[in-house]
Design a protein around this motif. Structure first.
Motif, PDB file in Angstrom:
ATOM      1  N   GLY A  74      10.413  -7.606   3.345  1.00 11.13           N
ATOM      2  CA  GLY A  74      10.128  -6.524   2.413  1.00 11.13           C
ATOM      3  C   GLY A  74       8.707  -6.005   2.439  1.00 11.13           C
ATOM      4  O   GLY A  74       8.259  -5.368   1.480  1.00 11.13           O
ATOM      5  N   PHE A  75       7.988  -6.257   3.523  1.00 15.49           N
ATOM      6  CA  PHE A  75       6.633  -5.713   3.620  1.00 15.49           C
ATOM      7  C   PHE A  75       6.731  -4.188   3.719  1.00 15.49           C
ATOM      8  O   PHE A  75       7.602  -3.669   4.430  1.00 15.49           O
ATOM      9  CB  PHE A  75       5.926  -6.281   4.864  1.00 15.49           C
ATOM     10  N   PRO A  76       5.873  -3.431   3.017  1.00 17.93           N
ATOM     11  CA  PRO A  76       5.979  -1.960   3.023  1.00 17.93           C
ATOM     12  C   PRO A  76       6.004  -1.387   4.440  1.00 17.93           C
ATOM     13  O   PRO A  76       5.051  -1.531   5.200  1.00 17.93           O
ATOM     14  CB  PRO A  76       4.708  -1.521   2.275  1.00 17.93           C
ATOM     15  N   GLU A  77       7.113  -0.751   4.794  1.00 18.51           N
ATOM     16  CA  GLU A  77       7.288  -0.283   6.166  1.00 18.51           C
ATOM     17  C   GLU A  77       6.264   0.769   6.564  1.00 18.51           C
ATOM     18  O   GLU A  77       5.834   0.832   7.718  1.00 18.51           O
ATOM     19  CB  GLU A  77       8.714   0.271   6.354  1.00 18.51           C
ATOM     20  N   GLU A  78       5.840   1.595   5.592  1.00 15.40           N
ATOM     21  CA  GLU A  78       4.893   2.660   5.927  1.00 15.40           C
ATOM     22  C   GLU A  78       3.509   2.104   6.263  1.00 15.40           C
ATOM     23  O   GLU A  78       2.657   2.830   6.806  1.00 15.40           O
ATOM     24  CB  GLU A  78       4.789   3.663   4.771  1.00 15.40           C
ATOM     25  N   GLU A  79       3.272   0.820   5.956  1.00 18.50           N
ATOM     26  CA  GLU A  79       1.954   0.247   6.209  1.00 18.50           C
ATOM     27  C   GLU A  79       1.961  -0.786   7.331  1.00 18.50           C
ATOM     28  O   GLU A  79       0.927  -1.378   7.639  1.00 18.50           O
ATOM     29  CB  GLU A  79       1.425  -0.404   4.923  1.00 18.50           C
ATOM     30  N   ILE A  80       3.110  -1.027   7.925  1.00 14.40           N
ATOM     31  CA  ILE A  80       3.210  -2.066   8.962  1.00 14.40           C
ATOM     32  C   ILE A  80       2.337  -1.738  10.166  1.00 14.40           C
ATOM     33  O   ILE A  80       1.629  -2.604  10.703  1.00 14.40           O
ATOM     34  CB  ILE A  80       4.686  -2.257   9.395  1.00 14.40           C
ATOM     35  N   GLU A  81       2.369  -0.491  10.606  1.00 16.27           N
ATOM     36  CA  GLU A  81       1.642  -0.123  11.821  1.00 16.27           C
ATOM     37  C   GLU A  81       0.130  -0.290  11.664  1.00 16.27           C
ATOM     38  O   GLU A  81      -0.564  -0.699  12.591  1.00 16.27           O
ATOM     39  CB  GLU A  81       1.971   1.331  12.203  1.00 16.27           C
ATOM     40  N   SER A  82      -0.388   0.020  10.495  1.00 23.32           N
ATOM     41  CA  SER A  82      -1.843  -0.012  10.301  1.00 23.32           C
ATOM     42  C   SER A  82      -2.356  -1.359   9.801  1.00 23.32           C
ATOM     43  O   SER A  82      -3.552  -1.631   9.842  1.00 23.32           O
ATOM     44  CB  SER A  82      -2.260   1.076   9.308  1.00 23.32           C
ATOM     45  N   LEU A 127       4.411  -8.783  -8.561  1.00 21.66           N
ATOM     46  CA  LEU A 127       3.613  -9.878  -8.002  1.00 21.66           C
ATOM     47  C   LEU A 127       3.572  -9.797  -6.477  1.00 21.66           C
ATOM     48  O   LEU A 127       2.525  -9.957  -5.852  1.00 21.66           O
ATOM     49  CB  LEU A 127       4.207 -11.229  -8.427  1.00 21.66           C
ATOM     50  N   ARG A 128       4.736  -9.522  -5.897  1.00 18.76           N
ATOM     51  CA  ARG A 128       4.785  -9.498  -4.434  1.00 18.76           C
ATOM     52  C   ARG A 128       4.027  -8.299  -3.875  1.00 18.76           C
ATOM     53  O   ARG A 128       3.333  -8.399  -2.864  1.00 18.76           O
ATOM     54  CB  ARG A 128       6.240  -9.483  -3.960  1.00 18.76           C
ATOM     55  N   THR A 129       4.125  -7.157  -4.551  1.00 17.51           N
ATOM     56  CA  THR A 129       3.389  -5.971  -4.099  1.00 17.51           C
ATOM     57  C   THR A 129       1.887  -6.232  -4.135  1.00 17.51           C
ATOM     58  O   THR A 129       1.157  -5.886  -3.204  1.00 17.51           O
ATOM     59  CB  THR A 129       3.725  -4.762  -4.999  1.00 17.51           C
ATOM     60  N   ASP A 130       1.430  -6.856  -5.217  1.00 26.35           N
ATOM     61  CA  ASP A 130       0.007  -7.196  -5.310  1.00 26.35           C
ATOM     62  C   ASP A 130      -0.368  -8.215  -4.241  1.00 26.35           C
ATOM     63  O   ASP A 130      -1.465  -8.169  -3.674  1.00 26.35           O
ATOM     64  CB  ASP A 130      -0.307  -7.739  -6.705  1.00 26.35           C
ATOM     65  N   GLY A 131       0.576  -9.125  -3.964  1.00 24.16           N
ATOM     66  CA  GLY A 131       0.336 -10.101  -2.904  1.00 24.16           C
ATOM     67  C   GLY A 131       0.186  -9.440  -1.549  1.00 24.16           C
ATOM     68  O   GLY A 131      -0.697  -9.796  -0.752  1.00 24.16           O
ATOM     69  N   TRP A 132       1.031  -8.449  -1.256  1.00 23.04           N
ATOM     70  CA  TRP A 132       0.931  -7.737   0.032  1.00 23.04           C
ATOM     71  C   TRP A 132      -0.427  -7.045   0.147  1.00 23.04           C
ATOM     72  O   TRP A 132      -1.006  -6.978   1.234  1.00 23.04           O
ATOM     73  CB  TRP A 132       2.044  -6.703   0.168  1.00 23.04           C
ATOM     74  N   THR A 133      -0.935  -6.510  -0.962  1.00 23.47           N
ATOM     75  CA  THR A 133      -2.262  -5.871  -0.930  1.00 23.47           C
ATOM     76  C   THR A 133      -3.328  -6.866  -0.515  1.00 23.47           C
ATOM     77  O   THR A 133      -4.208  -6.560   0.300  1.00 23.47           O
ATOM     78  CB  THR A 133      -2.599  -5.280  -2.306  1.00 23.47           C
ATOM     79  N   LYS A 134      -3.254  -8.080  -1.063  1.00 22.22           N
ATOM     80  CA  LYS A 134      -4.251  -9.094  -0.712  1.00 22.22           C
ATOM     81  C   LYS A 134      -4.056  -9.607   0.715  1.00 22.22           C
ATOM     82  O   LYS A 134      -5.008 -10.040   1.365  1.00 22.22           O
ATOM     83  CB  LYS A 134      -4.206 -10.236  -1.729  1.00 22.22           C
ATOM     84  N   VAL A 135      -2.834  -9.542   1.220  1.00 18.17           N
ATOM     85  CA  VAL A 135      -2.597  -9.874   2.642  1.00 18.17           C
ATOM     86  C   VAL A 135      -3.260  -8.825   3.525  1.00 18.17           C
ATOM     87  O   VAL A 135      -3.960  -9.153   4.487  1.00 18.17           O
ATOM     88  CB  VAL A 135      -1.082  -9.956   2.934  1.00 18.17           C
ATOM     89  N   LYS A 136      -3.069  -7.550   3.173  1.00 19.82           N
ATOM     90  CA  LYS A 136      -3.667  -6.466   3.974  1.00 19.82           C
ATOM     91  C   LYS A 136      -5.186  -6.500   3.920  1.00 19.82           C
ATOM     92  O   LYS A 136      -5.854  -6.123   4.892  1.00 19.82           O
ATOM     93  CB  LYS A 136      -3.156  -5.106   3.471  1.00 19.82           C
ATOM     94  N   ASN A 137      -5.731  -6.985   2.801  1.00 19.82           N
ATOM     95  CA  ASN A 137      -7.188  -7.075   2.670  1.00 19.82           C
ATOM     96  C   ASN A 137      -7.769  -8.289   3.384  1.00 19.82           C
ATOM     97  O   ASN A 137      -8.983  -8.511   3.344  1.00 19.82           O
ATOM     98  CB  ASN A 137      -7.582  -7.115   1.194  1.00 19.82           C
ATOM     99  N   GLY A 138      -6.897  -9.094   3.979  1.00 18.25           N
ATOM    100  CA  GLY A 138      -7.371 -10.275   4.699  1.00 18.25           C
ATOM    101  C   GLY A 138      -7.764 -11.428   3.792  1.00 18.25           C
ATOM    102  O   GLY A 138      -8.487 -12.329   4.214  1.00 18.25           O
ATOM    103  N   GLU A 139      -7.273 -11.431   2.545  1.00 17.20           N
ATOM    104  CA  GLU A 139      -7.647 -12.487   1.603  1.00 17.20           C
ATOM    105  C   GLU A 139      -6.703 -13.676   1.646  1.00 17.20           C
ATOM    106  O   GLU A 139      -7.101 -14.811   1.388  1.00 17.20           O
ATOM    107  CB  GLU A 139      -7.690 -11.921   0.183  1.00 17.20           C
ATOM    108  N   THR A 140      -5.432 -13.448   1.947  1.00 15.30           N
ATOM    109  CA  THR A 140      -4.455 -14.532   1.994  1.00 15.30           C
ATOM    110  C   THR A 140      -3.440 -14.250   3.089  1.00 15.30           C
ATOM    111  O   THR A 140      -3.573 -13.271   3.832  1.00 15.30           O
ATOM    112  CB  THR A 140      -3.775 -14.711   0.621  1.00 15.30           C
ATOM    113  N   THR A 141      -2.426 -15.105   3.186  1.00 15.92           N
ATOM    114  CA  THR A 141      -1.442 -14.987   4.269  1.00 15.92           C
ATOM    115  C   THR A 141      -0.068 -14.603   3.719  1.00 15.92           C
ATOM    116  O   THR A 141       0.208 -14.748   2.522  1.00 15.92           O
ATOM    117  CB  THR A 141      -1.306 -16.319   5.027  1.00 15.92           C
ATOM    118  N   ILE A 142       0.779 -14.152   4.608  1.00 11.76           N
ATOM    119  CA  ILE A 142       2.156 -13.807   4.228  1.00 11.76           C
ATOM    120  C   ILE A 142       2.858 -15.026   3.649  1.00 11.76           C
ATOM    121  O   ILE A 142       3.553 -14.945   2.629  1.00 11.76           O
ATOM    122  CB  ILE A 142       2.923 -13.280   5.459  1.00 11.76           C
TER     123      ILE A 142
END
Length: 583
Positions: A474-482, A540-555
């Motif tokens: 369920g990772f946001p598909e529009e952001e996978i490439e970047s 919670l998961r959406t906020d988690g994905w943001t922190k994954v994209k920011n390089g703060e935590t892992t999937i």
């Protein structure tokens, strides 16, 4: 070896002149006279700005001695047994290998004649020496012999006994009891160094297991095999420290220990429960200086932080924080109170227990044994003319009803609930017997939160993730490439775990005019949650994905702590993640 030759070798390895070496040696003597305890070679490496392992490697090369990398060099038990635990810990040496009837022992100071003589005498066989950094030898000693092994060896010289004393003065009069004190202190000290939040003493039939909780995950600590023999003495010592009744072993008890470590006040909450094989003891370490986090350091998204700042200055209403035990709810509430604390507001809290003391705020500790419960305390708080009230936890309908009526009579109330997500709090309050119209009219917002481990900055590396896997979770598909993904490779700083520290992920549900009718109609929590998402709520998961994209935590961390979505089924937690490190 003549001193002049040794001096030349050390100066050469450090890349300095012999005169500079003499200056450093003088400074080292002054430091040790003041109780530093640091060894000369470690002092020189630090003063010279050289990593100790690099310095020791150069020194070994200059002396013609082997250099042993203990991280990559396993030591069998039959080799370790050639040197007594007492000598190994006292002189910081470790047997490394046996070849052709000769024992190789790693040391960190090749010029310590007393140490070498002690090792040769203790080994009772031919000995050769190799070099390793002192820090690596100390880690290996704890790994192979266990924390406090030398202290237990001292205990082992006598018969195990149970402490029946009431003060530290009495304890120190007996050598064996003094060793028990030393061992318990070592356990607490190691926990502090490892950033543990909890220590668990867990008795089993044939062992006493000690585990530390670090960044929310339990880790078993290497312990000497004979620890079980001293179980009664160790548990009695902890009970003495925390003011418990050491004669009572059939009932659970609670206590408290206040200690100071490196000038830092540590509050330790102690709990014992009787089990089949003896009393299980849990210690929770609370560091007072680490709680005072401002809102901008808790990791909120900018939009959520702005909403929270608006809510916490309202004149009345209820703001609930939900999540399991250990998810950081108290930290968030203290941050809210600190943000609004001023001479113009009277703030009163009732907690069990008062975890951290906040200046300017009146804090009450619940004491059920004398009838001071949350409900009773809250009733009397409302007669104290408060502007803001914080209730540590809403556990029953009586407390919930008083809190809600307080919010309806002009008080701003903060509290916590144990629910999985924000929307479930409405269902929980209604199940407690609160009328839906009271819930709808009093609750201003609910925030669910979890803690995810953050990637260790010392070993952070980029990783690549399969596209199919990202879509399935369920990772946001529009952001996978970047998006870029990171993980910790594991280093000494993070105990090879790849994580160091924790950060919150949040789900903030504000009660709007669209949500209130749904509460009145007892709409299921999932439907309320879906409507809130449509109105802009970040899960919670959406906020988690943001922190994954920011390089703060892992999937993996986000999947571990957030609720499984229905469309993911059993995929979450699957070991076949398809993740690999980029070349």
């Amino acid at each position: 070896m003549a001193f002049s030759s040794a001096k030349n070798l050390v100066a050469s390895a450090a890349g300095v002149s012999t005169d500079q070496f003499e200056d450093w040696r003088g400074a080292w003597r002054t430091a040790t006279a003041g109780g530093s305890g640091e060894r000369l070679l470690g002092f020189i490496a630090r003063e010279g700005g050289v990593a100790e392992d690099v310095f020791i490697r150069k020194l070994a090369e200059a002396m013609g001695w082997p250099y042993v990398d203990l991280q990559k060099h396993p030591v069998p038990a039959e080799v370790r047994n050639k040197i007594s635990t007492k000598v190994a810990f006292q002189h910081c040496v470790l047997p490394a290998a046996i070849a052709d009837g000769t024992l190789q022992v790693t040391v960190s100071d090749p010029f310590d004649a007393a140490m070498m003589n002690a090792v040769r005498f203790d080994a009772n066989m031919p000995v050769t020496f190799a070099l390793s950094p002192q820090a690596e030898i100390e880690k290996a000693l704890k790994k192979y012999y266990g924390v406090g092994a030398e202290t237990l060896e001292e205990l082992g010289e006598g018969e195990p006994m149970e402490l029946e004393v009431a003060s530290d003065k009495e304890i120190t009069e007996d050598d064996q009891e003094a060793s028990v004190i030393k061992f318990v202190n070592q356990i607490i000290w190691e926990a502090y160094k490892d950033r543990s939040t909890d220590i668990h003493f867990e008795p089993a039939e044939d062992e006493l297991r000690i585990r530390y909780r670090i960044d929310g995950i339990l880790h078993q600590t290497p312990m000497p095999p004979q620890l079980k023999r001293f179980q009664a003495a160790l548990i009695s010592r902890i009970k003495v420290m925390s003011g418990m009744n050491i004669a009572e072993k059939r009932l659970p008890q609670d206590g408290r220990i206040n200690v100071r470590i490196k000038g830092e006040e540590i509050d330790i909450r102690v709990s014992t429960v009787p089990t089949v094989y003896g009393e299980s003891v849990s210690l929770r370490l609370l560091t007072r200086g680490k709680i005072f986090l401002s809102l901008d350091k808790l990791g909120f998204a900018a939009k959520d932080e702005a909403l929270i700042r608006d809510i916490i200055v309202k004149p009345h209403g209820i703001f609930l924080v939900t999540g399991p035990t250990g998810s950081g709810k108290s930290t968030s509430l203290y941050a809210f109170l600190s943000a609004i604390n001023s001479v113009h507001k009277r703030i009163i809290t009732i907690e069990e227990p008062v975890e951290y003391e906040l200046k300017g705020i009146n804090q009450i500790a619940v004491r059920p044994e004398i009838g001071l419960t949350f409900a009773m305390g809250l009733r009397h708080i409302l007669r104290q003319d408060p502007n803001v009230v914080m209730v540590g936890e809403i556990r029953d309908g009586e407390t919930a009803e008083i809190a809600i009526r307080a919010s309806l009579t002009g008080h701003l109330v903060f509290s916590t609930l144990h629910t999985n997500d924000a929307a479930s709090a409405f269902t929980r309050l209604i199940d407690m017997g609160i009328e839906p119209f009271l819930v709808a009219s009093s609750v201003e917002a609910i925030m669910a939160q979890r803690l995810v481990r953050t990637i260790c900055p010392g070993c952070k590396v980029e990783q690549r993730v399969e596209l199919d896997y990202l879509k399935k979770i369920g990772f946001p598909e529009e952001e996978i490439e970047s998006a870029k993904f990171w993980r910790g490779a594991g280093c000494e700083e993070c105990r090879q775990l790849g994580y160091q520290g924790r950060k919150g992920i949040y789900e903030l549900l504000t009660v709007t005019e669209a949500i209130r009718p749904m509460i009145l109609n007892r709409t299921p929590a999932t439907t309320i949650s879906q409507r809130a998402i449509e109105n802009g709520m970040r899960t919670l998961r959406t906020d988690g994905w943001t922190k994954v994209k920011n390089g703060e935590t892992t999937i993996e961390e986000v999947l571990r702590v957030t609720q499984v979505e229905e469309h993911m089924g059993a995929l979450v937690g699957d070991e076949k993640t398809g993740i690999w490190i980029k070349d």
